[in-house]
Design an enzyme around this catalytic site. Structure first.
Site, short mmCIF file in Angstrom:
data_model
loop_
_atom_site.label_atom_id
_atom_site.label_comp_id
_atom_site.label_asym_id
_atom_site.label_seq_id
_atom_site.Cartn_x
_atom_site.Cartn_y
_atom_site.Cartn_z
N GLY A 16 0.79 -1.23 0.00
CA GLY A 16 0.00 0.00 0.00
C GLY A 16 0.82 1.28 0.00
O GLY A 16 0.31 2.34 0.38
N SER A 17 2.07 1.19 -0.48
CA SER A 17 2.85 2.44 -0.49
C SER A 17 2.26 3.45 -1.47
O SER A 17 2.27 4.66 -1.22
CB SER A 17 4.32 2.15 -0.80
N ARG A 72 -16.30 -13.62 -10.52
CA ARG A 72 -15.59 -12.35 -10.38
C ARG A 72 -16.59 -11.20 -10.18
O ARG A 72 -16.39 -10.30 -9.39
CB ARG A 72 -14.76 -12.10 -11.64
N ARG A 98 -5.85 -8.02 -9.10
CA ARG A 98 -6.97 -8.73 -9.72
C ARG A 98 -7.50 -7.88 -10.86
O ARG A 98 -7.36 -6.65 -10.84
CB ARG A 98 -8.12 -8.91 -8.71
N ASN A 114 -5.36 2.95 -12.65
CA ASN A 114 -4.45 1.89 -12.20
C ASN A 114 -3.02 2.36 -12.36
O ASN A 114 -2.70 3.12 -13.28
CB ASN A 114 -4.67 0.63 -13.06
N HIS A 116 0.85 0.93 -13.04
CA HIS A 116 1.55 -0.26 -13.50
C HIS A 116 3.06 -0.01 -13.48
O HIS A 116 3.52 1.05 -13.93
CB HIS A 116 1.10 -0.64 -14.92
N ASP A 148 -9.60 -0.19 -18.55
CA ASP A 148 -10.67 -0.71 -19.41
C ASP A 148 -10.74 -2.22 -19.26
O ASP A 148 -10.09 -2.77 -18.36
CB ASP A 148 -10.50 -0.22 -20.87
N ASP A 152 -4.12 -3.94 -18.09
CA ASP A 152 -3.05 -2.95 -18.27
C ASP A 152 -3.11 -2.31 -19.66
O ASP A 152 -2.09 -2.21 -20.37
CB ASP A 152 -1.66 -3.60 -18.03
C1 GAR Z 1 3.54 -1.34 -7.33
O1 GAR Z 1 4.83 -1.46 -7.88
C2 GAR Z 1 2.50 -1.31 -8.44
O2 GAR Z 1 2.91 -0.60 -9.58
C3 GAR Z 1 2.36 -2.78 -8.74
O3 GAR Z 1 2.36 -3.39 -7.47
C4 GAR Z 1 3.16 -2.61 -6.57
C5 GAR Z 1 2.33 -2.29 -5.34
O4 GAR Z 1 3.12 -1.66 -4.38
N1 GAR Z 1 1.17 -3.07 -9.46
C6 GAR Z 1 1.09 -4.04 -10.39
O5 GAR Z 1 2.02 -4.78 -10.65
C7 GAR Z 1 -0.24 -4.16 -11.08
N2 GAR Z 1 -0.12 -4.95 -12.26
P1 GAR Z 1 2.41 -0.92 -3.14
O6 GAR Z 1 1.44 -1.94 -2.52
O7 GAR Z 1 3.54 -0.61 -2.21
O8 GAR Z 1 1.72 0.29 -3.66
#
Ligand code: GAR
Length: 211
Positions: A16-17, A72, A98, A114, A116, A148, A152
């Site tokens: 969750g950063s 889902r 997800r 989102n 990525h 969408d 990604d």
């Molecule tokens: C982040 O690097 C984010 O970009 C990635 O997960 C990490 C979550 O870090 N997301 C994906 O890979 C989505 N496909 P966080 O929990 O510290 O924010």
């Protein structure tokens, strides 16, 4: 006239950063006075993002996906119900591992973002930093985009770039990448809250700030 704060809901699966970067931007950064995080939902029990939300006095809700028996869409109905309870207008997927259903996207039309960990359309999927290293690219980065139906894939709002060094491991690249992610996501949220994003086909036009 004082415009209303956009109510933001965050969904996350892990540390969750990024969620925290958005919370902080709403409290004291560029989103202050424009948007407010009203709820964080996690699909993972014991995910640290829940604790981070509590630390910011933001309601933290667990809707566990593991062992969930329905489809889902059934799962997403629970999430949508929780988001609606808090009148959420913008949904941020911050490390949410997800795919969301068409039902979810219809409910929050053009209002789901989102982040990525790669320069899309390169390296979609779960391991953006690792895939960039394995491929041998010299430049990678992060992308914030509208969500969408495809993974990604939606229109891109913000991208930031990062040099990939020969010695980089997934950990070292992620460490530097997260610093950029924590700038990129709040920037995109701020633009959304200022009503400055216009989706035109695959492109996002960033409108000028009202004087
Ligand atoms: C982040 O690097 C984010 O970009 C990635 O997960 C990490 C979550 O870090 N997301 C994906 O890979 C989505 N496909 P966080 O929990 O510290 O924010």
């Amino acid at each position: 006239m004082i415009s209303e704060l956009i109510k933001i809901g965050i969904i996350a699966s892990g540390s969750g950063s990024n969620a925290e970067a958005i919370m902080e931007a709403c409290e004291e950064g560029g989103v202050k006075g424009k948007g407010k995080v009203v709820v964080l939902i996690s699909n993972k029990k014991d995910a640290y993002c829940l604790k981070r939300a509590e630390n910011h006095n933001i309601p933290a809700i667990l809707i566990q996906s593991k062992d969930f028996k329905g489809t889902r869409e059934d799962y997403d109905k629970l999430v949508v119900e929780a988001l609606k309870k808090y009148d959420v207008q913008l949904v941020c997927l911050a490390g949410y591992m997800r795919l969301v259903s068409p039902y979810f996207l219809e409910t929050f039309k053009d209002s789901v973002l989102n982040i990525h960990p790669a320069l899309l359309p390169s390296f979609p999927g779960m391991h953006g930093y690792k895939d960039a290293i394995d491929y041998g690219v010299k430049i990678s980065g992060c992308t914030v985009h509208f969500v969408d139906e495809k993974m990604d894939h939606g229109p891109i709002i913000v991208q930031k770039t990062l040099e990939v060094k020969f010695e980089d491991t997934e950990e070292t690249l992620k460490e530097r990448g997260l610093i950029l992610e924590h700038e990129a996501f709040p920037e995109a949220v701020q633009l959304f809250c200022e009503d400055r994003l216009e989706i035109i086909g695959r492109k996002v036009k960033i409108k000028r700030k009202d004087k």
